[in-house]
Motif scaffolding. Structure first.
Motif, PDB file in Angstrom:
ATOM      1  N   SER A  53      32.003  37.236  80.929  1.00  0.00           N
ATOM      2  CA  SER A  53      32.538  37.119  79.566  1.00  0.00           C
ATOM      3  C   SER A  53      34.047  37.273  79.595  1.00  0.00           C
ATOM      4  O   SER A  53      34.576  38.131  80.302  1.00  0.00           O
ATOM      5  N   THR A  54      34.734  36.470  78.810  1.00  0.00           N
ATOM      6  CA  THR A  54      36.174  36.671  78.563  1.00  0.00           C
ATOM      7  C   THR A  54      36.382  37.192  77.146  1.00  0.00           C
ATOM      8  O   THR A  54      36.844  38.308  76.926  1.00  0.00           O
ATOM      9  N   ARG A  55      36.016  36.374  76.149  1.00  0.00           N
ATOM     10  CA  ARG A  55      36.306  36.692  74.751  1.00  0.00           C
ATOM     11  C   ARG A  55      35.563  37.922  74.250  1.00  0.00           C
ATOM     12  O   ARG A  55      36.162  38.819  73.652  1.00  0.00           O
ATOM     13  N   LEU A 283      33.928  28.352  73.055  1.00  0.00           N
ATOM     14  CA  LEU A 283      34.531  28.541  74.380  1.00  0.00           C
ATOM     15  C   LEU A 283      33.662  29.517  75.197  1.00  0.00           C
ATOM     16  O   LEU A 283      33.049  30.378  74.600  1.00  0.00           O
ATOM     17  N   PRO A 284      33.575  29.386  76.524  1.00  0.00           N
ATOM     18  CA  PRO A 284      34.367  28.481  77.346  1.00  0.00           C
ATOM     19  C   PRO A 284      33.874  27.033  77.261  1.00  0.00           C
ATOM     20  O   PRO A 284      32.710  26.788  76.925  1.00  0.00           O
ATOM     21  N   LEU A 285      34.775  26.117  77.595  1.00  0.00           N
ATOM     22  CA  LEU A 285      34.481  24.687  77.524  1.00  0.00           C
ATOM     23  C   LEU A 285      35.272  23.979  78.621  1.00  0.00           C
ATOM     24  O   LEU A 285      36.415  24.340  78.895  1.00  0.00           O
ATOM     25  N   ASN A 309      39.613  35.139  66.013  1.00  0.00           N
ATOM     26  CA  ASN A 309      38.797  35.800  64.989  1.00  0.00           C
ATOM     27  C   ASN A 309      37.678  36.650  65.568  1.00  0.00           C
ATOM     28  O   ASN A 309      37.121  37.493  64.871  1.00  0.00           O
ATOM     29  N   ARG A 310      37.376  36.445  66.853  1.00  0.00           N
ATOM     30  CA  ARG A 310      36.407  37.347  67.488  1.00  0.00           C
ATOM     31  C   ARG A 310      36.899  38.793  67.394  1.00  0.00           C
ATOM     32  O   ARG A 310      36.119  39.713  67.167  1.00  0.00           O
ATOM     33  N   LEU A 311      38.200  38.985  67.580  1.00  0.00           N
ATOM     34  CA  LEU A 311      38.765  40.340  67.542  1.00  0.00           C
ATOM     35  C   LEU A 311      38.611  40.950  66.143  1.00  0.00           C
ATOM     36  O   LEU A 311      38.162  42.096  66.001  1.00  0.00           O
TER      37      LEU A 311
END
Ligand code: CP
Length: 323
Positions: A53-55, A283-285, A309-311
């Motif tokens: 995971s990144t985001r 994302l990711p893409l 907006n995830r944050l």
């Protein structure tokens, strides 16, 4: 709205007003009218991930820090789970240390097992359990996406025409995002079309839930096997790949390579959509797989706002569960 100590595993567990309340809270946190800098003072979150995971991981870590708390990343393979310690013992023990546990774990060749694991942890942990993507749902992603739609399309985003489409990707991915989007759309009375190739149907449990809620809440659900036709008049084209639930891994790989040319979002699709339509993806893409590079980097794309907006939405979710 009182979500204190609730789990956040599937949006099916929440009411329309609770979803709206989380979005409103995220807007207030984002514009600074709600101050949350000390909301997680002395609180520690655990991020137990067995999948990359990144985001999700970074936004939760940053959210915890910016809210005065701390998030500990726990690599699944560095725990005694790898030596067959039970999930029950893991849940019981970690809930003595932590104030919430955020979990990402699934294997797309064992559909449903990831959710069973999450439910088992939930039964044995006395702290909120947050689903950071399993094999069935990605509730945090979709809450962030609703915030993005509201920002980009306005207060009446529910009345807009959202096309959520399968897209080609080499990697076999979870259907968590389309399932959570289907649930959210039906709870909020949105107008949504799902476009996907034959054989890539969503889980009937989610489709049945959505059809029943649409009866009650309004909105509409259409299904199409033709992305070009489905794009007609769209306000949003959201692309996401997922593994076919009723095919083996080999059958899915063979099928997706065969249909690849018809399932890459391009300018052709945006020529059919409204002129101000937006392009979304969680994302990711990989450019050239789910969408062409000119769409990903073009004027319709809101991908980085969507990721930001995830944050804000993670903060709103933590604000409500850890009141
Ligand atoms: N969209 C999403 O969940 O991204 P990550 O896999 O990087 O967390």
């Amino acid at each position: 709205m009182n979500l204190k100590n609730r789990d956040f595993i599937s949006l099916m567990d929440f009411s329309p007003s609770e979803l709206e309340g989380i979005i409103t809270r995220a807007e207030a946190i984002k514009d600074g009218s709600l101050k949350v800098e000390r909301h997680l003072h002395r609180k520690t979150l655990g991020l137990l991930f067995s999948v990359a995971s990144t985001r999700t991981r970074i936004s939760f870590q940053v959210a915890a820090r910016q809210m005065g708390g701390h998030a500990e990343h726990i690599n699944w393979e560095d725990t005694q789970l790898i030596n067959h310690e039970s999930l029950i013992d893991t849940a019981e023990v970690t809930s003595r240390y932590l104030d919430a546990l955020i979990i990402r774990s699934y294997n797309m060749n064992q559909y449903g097992k990831g959710r069973e694991a999450l439910n088992l942890v939930s039964q044995h942990a006395n702290i909120p359990i947050i689903n950071a993507l399993d094999d069935k749902d990605h509730p945090c992603q979709v809450m962030g996406d609703l915030l993005t739609m509201k920002e980009k399309l306005g207060e009446d985003f529910r009345k807009k025409h959202v096309v959520f489409t399968w897209g080609y990707a080499k990697r076999q991915k979870s259907p968590g995002v389309p399932h959570s989007m289907l649930v959210a759309a039906s709870l909020l009375g949105m107008n949504i079309t799902f476009a996907y190739p034959e054989g890539f149907d969503l889980d009937a449990e989610y489709v049945d839930f959505a059809r029943e809620r649409i009866e009650k809440n309004g909105g509409s659900l259409l299904v199409s096997n033709d992305l070009l036709n489905a794009s007609e008049g769209a306000d949003v084209i959201y692309v996401k790949s997922w593994k076919a639930l009723n095919m083996s891994s080999e059958e899915d790989y063979e099928q997706r390579e065969r249909i690849r040319p018809d399932w890459c979002v391009s300018e052709h699709h945006f020529q059919r959509a409204k002129s101000d339509a937006i392009f979304m993806n969680c994302l990711p893409l990989i450019r050239g797989e789910q969408a062409t590079a000119d769409v990903v980097d073009g004027k319709h794309s809101v991908l980085y706002d969507q990721a930001e907006n995830r944050l804000h939405i993670q903060k709103a979710i933590l604000h409500e569960l850890l009141r």
